[in-house]
Design a protein around this motif. Structure first.
Motif, PDB file in Angstrom:
ATOM      1  N   HIS A 150      -9.990   8.449   0.262  1.00 14.63           N
ATOM      2  CA  HIS A 150      -9.972   8.400   1.869  1.00 14.63           C
ATOM      3  C   HIS A 150      -8.803   7.762   2.317  1.00 14.63           C
ATOM      4  N   ALA A 151      -8.474   6.462   1.883  1.00 15.83           N
ATOM      5  CA  ALA A 151      -7.753   5.645   2.669  1.00 15.83           C
ATOM      6  C   ALA A 151      -6.450   6.212   2.455  1.00 15.83           C
ATOM      7  N   ILE A 152      -5.949   6.732   1.136  1.00 14.69           N
ATOM      8  CA  ILE A 152      -4.734   7.211   0.982  1.00 14.69           C
ATOM      9  C   ILE A 152      -4.511   8.551   1.790  1.00 14.69           C
ATOM     10  N   THR A 153      -5.416   9.402   1.838  1.00 17.87           N
ATOM     11  CA  THR A 153      -5.306  10.531   2.700  1.00 17.87           C
ATOM     12  C   THR A 153      -4.843  10.349   4.199  1.00 17.87           C
ATOM     13  N   ARG A 154      -5.932   9.336   4.758  1.00 18.85           N
ATOM     14  CA  ARG A 154      -5.493   8.842   5.791  1.00 18.85           C
ATOM     15  C   ARG A 154      -4.119   8.320   6.057  1.00 18.85           C
ATOM     16  N   PHE A 155      -3.798   7.634   5.250  1.00 14.04           N
ATOM     17  CA  PHE A 155      -2.374   7.123   5.164  1.00 14.04           C
ATOM     18  C   PHE A 155      -1.376   7.928   5.255  1.00 14.04           C
ATOM     19  N   MET A 156      -1.377   9.283   4.492  1.00 16.31           N
ATOM     20  CA  MET A 156      -0.438  10.097   4.616  1.00 16.31           C
ATOM     21  C   MET A 156      -0.293  10.888   5.943  1.00 16.31           C
ATOM     22  N   ASN A 157      -1.200  10.805   6.526  1.00 14.80           N
ATOM     23  CA  ASN A 157      -1.433  11.518   8.001  1.00 14.80           C
ATOM     24  C   ASN A 157      -0.902  10.749   8.924  1.00 14.80           C
ATOM     25  N   ILE A 158      -0.900   9.525   8.766  1.00 14.16           N
ATOM     26  CA  ILE A 158      -0.391   8.432   9.646  1.00 14.16           C
ATOM     27  C   ILE A 158       0.999   7.566   9.375  1.00 14.16           C
ATOM     28  N   ALA A 159       1.263   7.383   8.265  1.00 10.59           N
ATOM     29  CA  ALA A 159       2.512   6.561   7.973  1.00 10.59           C
ATOM     30  C   ALA A 159       3.693   7.418   7.963  1.00 10.59           C
ATOM     31  N   HIS A 160       4.694   6.931   8.169  1.00  7.90           N
ATOM     32  CA  HIS A 160       6.132   7.705   8.324  1.00  7.90           C
ATOM     33  C   HIS A 160       6.550   7.989   7.059  1.00  7.90           C
ATOM     34  N   GLU A 161       7.391   8.642   6.877  1.00  6.58           N
ATOM     35  CA  GLU A 161       7.720   9.379   5.517  1.00  6.58           C
ATOM     36  C   GLU A 161       8.772   8.703   4.562  1.00  6.58           C
ATOM     37  N   ARG A 162       9.197   7.584   4.979  1.00  9.10           N
ATOM     38  CA  ARG A 162       9.830   6.621   3.938  1.00  9.10           C
ATOM     39  C   ARG A 162       8.808   5.453   3.451  1.00  9.10           C
ATOM     40  N   ARG A 163       8.598   6.102   2.069  1.00  8.87           N
ATOM     41  CA  ARG A 163       7.587   5.446   1.333  1.00  8.87           C
ATOM     42  C   ARG A 163       8.126   5.085  -0.114  1.00  8.87           C
ATOM     43  N   ASP A 164       9.535   4.654  -0.059  1.00  4.08           N
ATOM     44  CA  ASP A 164       9.934   4.213  -1.087  1.00  4.08           C
ATOM     45  C   ASP A 164       9.156   3.231  -2.093  1.00  4.08           C
ATOM     46  N   ARG A 165       8.657   2.349  -1.239  1.00  2.00           N
ATOM     47  CA  ARG A 165       8.228   1.108  -1.996  1.00  2.00           C
ATOM     48  C   ARG A 165       6.558   0.801  -1.248  1.00  2.00           C
ATOM     49  N   ILE A 166       5.680   0.812  -1.995  1.00  2.00           N
ATOM     50  CA  ILE A 166       4.428   0.636  -1.335  1.00  2.00           C
ATOM     51  C   ILE A 166       3.709  -0.523  -2.053  1.00  2.00           C
ATOM     52  N   GLY A 167       3.079  -1.587  -1.485  1.00  2.00           N
ATOM     53  CA  GLY A 167       2.610  -2.534  -1.707  1.00  2.00           C
ATOM     54  C   GLY A 167       1.033  -2.745  -1.629  1.00  2.00           C
ATOM     55  N   VAL A 168       0.257  -2.979  -2.628  1.00  2.57           N
ATOM     56  CA  VAL A 168      -1.129  -3.127  -2.746  1.00  2.57           C
ATOM     57  C   VAL A 168      -1.559  -4.732  -2.958  1.00  2.57           C
ATOM     58  N   TRP A 169      -2.315  -5.301  -2.109  1.00  3.83           N
ATOM     59  CA  TRP A 169      -2.502  -6.703  -2.370  1.00  3.83           C
ATOM     60  C   TRP A 169      -4.068  -6.788  -2.661  1.00  3.83           C
ATOM     61  N   GLY A 170      -4.224  -7.646  -3.738  1.00  2.00           N
ATOM     62  CA  GLY A 170      -5.443  -7.737  -4.413  1.00  2.00           C
ATOM     63  C   GLY A 170      -5.227  -7.140  -6.043  1.00  2.00           C
ATOM     64  N   ASP A 171      -6.155  -8.008  -6.825  1.00  2.00           N
ATOM     65  CA  ASP A 171      -6.053  -7.620  -8.187  1.00  2.00           C
ATOM     66  C   ASP A 171      -7.653  -7.332  -8.817  1.00  2.00           C
ATOM     67  N   GLY A 172      -8.373  -6.943  -7.860  1.00  2.00           N
ATOM     68  CA  GLY A 172      -9.734  -6.711  -8.382  1.00  2.00           C
ATOM     69  C   GLY A 172      -9.939  -5.142  -8.583  1.00  2.00           C
ATOM     70  N   ASN A 173     -11.152  -4.732  -8.633  1.00  2.00           N
ATOM     71  CA  ASN A 173     -11.472  -3.260  -8.575  1.00  2.00           C
ATOM     72  C   ASN A 173     -10.979  -2.329  -7.750  1.00  2.00           C
ATOM     73  N   LEU A 174     -10.977  -2.763  -6.439  1.00  6.65           N
ATOM     74  CA  LEU A 174     -10.769  -1.853  -5.443  1.00  6.65           C
ATOM     75  C   LEU A 174      -9.019  -1.498  -5.317  1.00  6.65           C
ATOM     76  N   ALA A 175      -8.345  -2.869  -5.626  1.00  7.45           N
ATOM     77  CA  ALA A 175      -6.971  -2.722  -5.770  1.00  7.45           C
ATOM     78  C   ALA A 175      -6.338  -2.005  -6.958  1.00  7.45           C
ATOM     79  N   PHE A 176      -6.997  -2.177  -8.145  1.00  6.22           N
ATOM     80  CA  PHE A 176      -6.629  -1.326  -9.100  1.00  6.22           C
ATOM     81  C   PHE A 176      -6.845   0.011  -9.155  1.00  6.22           C
ATOM     82  N   ILE A 177      -8.162   0.599  -8.401  1.00  2.17           N
ATOM     83  CA  ILE A 177      -8.269   2.067  -8.123  1.00  2.17           C
ATOM     84  C   ILE A 177      -6.970   2.441  -7.122  1.00  2.17           C
TER      85      ILE A 177
END
Length: 340
Positions: A150-177
């Motif tokens: 759901h979060a990624i789907t919303r992101f794809m509708n909101i964020a601009h198209e330059r998506r060369d490098r995306i960061g994920v903060w966290g090292d738990g279950n949700l970050a892994f997924i």
């Protein structure tokens, strides 16, 4: 039909209750595999506000789970079908607001009884059929996977198209997924994960880079970010994201914090950043998640790394034992094999 419900009546104390199920209405599902979430633990341990506990309890916990159809009065499913149960229960439709954000919606294990029941009566639109061959221990926590979808789907509708490098903060279950799904849904993007535990970060083998938050390279920059930390770590993570994100980037906030979090509004304004929050998911997100399991068979294989403990629930006392085991886990999900 008499049904047995296992409700939390006070922190660390369950009680047995009974209700009547009308077999001529909806779908009757027998839960088979359930997963304990951090939200369940906050109720079980009594760490929620006392006023909240008084309002919510007694209540059956668990909103992550799968089951097997026993009977369907609607004809949408066949007895024996394996299904994922959607815990969000919308009470109305809105042209602009998704079902998981409607204030009138109910949610299993929060504002309605969850899946700790002998049988669960549900409407057919709250079920998604599982394909054969999916590991049931992994399928049990499809709900949290659907939140990332759901979060990624919303992101794809909101964020601009330059998506060369995306960061994920966290090292738990949700970050892994989230990092795993980003890599599969946006294969052209570099996915970098930032955490505080070097051993946990080693599990993110699919990522293009992993970094301790104390060792981010000088001048390192990202186009967009997903915050999956939550709790007391949220302010630090969000501040760090704002520092390394490029102007007009988008920040997806997924981590849950019990307390207000201060953010650096000056830099948000200077960089023209977009921040959006994501909570829960809807049926379409579950359907898309199951599709991803089929399109990318390696996803369930990677997700199997998150199965920390499996507990056989054969009697009432086993429920409390499972929650106590879950408290002590170092990492991953605790899966209940619901035999009761």
């Amino acid at each position: 039909m008499i049904n047995t419900v296992y409700r939390l009546c006070a922190p660390r104390r369950f009680e047995i209750a009974f209700n009547d199920i009308d077999v001529n209405s909806g779908v009757i599902v027998r839960p088979t595999h359930l997963s304990i979430c951090n939200a369940d633990q906050r109720y079980y341990q009594g760490t929620r506000d006392i006023k909240v506990l008084k309002e919510k309890l007694p209540m059956a916990l668990i909103h992550e789970g799968i089951g097997q159809v026993v009977f369907d009065a609607t004809g949408a499913f066949q007895p024996g079908d394996k299904v994922v149960m959607v815990p969000n229960i919308p009470c109305e439709e809105d042209e602009y607001i998704a079902e998981n954000y409607l204030r009138s919606s109910k949610f299993c294990g929060s504002s309605a009884d969850g899946f700790l029941q002998e049988y669960y009566q549900i409407t057919p639109d709250r079920l998604v059929k599982l394909p054969d061959g999916i590991d049931p221990d992994v399928a049990a926590f499809t709900e949290i996977v659907s939140v990332s979808v759901h979060a990624i789907t919303r992101f794809m509708n909101i964020a601009h198209e330059r998506r060369d490098r995306i960061g994920v903060w966290g090292d738990g279950n949700l970050a892994f997924i989230t990092a795993l799904l980003l890599k599969k849904m946006l294969p052209q993007s570099e996915i970098h994960v930032f955490g505080i535990n070097r051993e946990k970060l080693s599990d993110f083998s699919f990522a293009d880079g992993t970094h301790l938050t104390t060792e981010i390279p000088e001048g390192f920059a990202i186009d967009h970010a997903f915050e999956c930390v939550g709790g007391n770590g949220s302010p630090i993570a969000i501040e760090q994201i704002i520092g390394v994100i490029r102007p007009e980037g988008t920040i997806s906030i997924l981590g849950v914090s019990e307390y207000p979090v201060a953010v650096n509004t000056r830099m948000i304004l200077e960089k023209g950043l977009r921040l959006f929050g994501t909570s829960r998911s809807g049926r379409e997100d579950f359907r898309r998640t199951v599709e991803l399991y089929q399109e990318h068979p390696e996803i369930p294989i990677y997700l199997s790394r998150l199965v920390g403990s499996t507990v056989e629930i054969n009697k009432y006392a086993d429920i409390k034992d499972a929650f106590e085991i879950d408290i002590k886990k170092a990492y991953g999900k605790t899966i209940l094999h619901w035999n009761i």
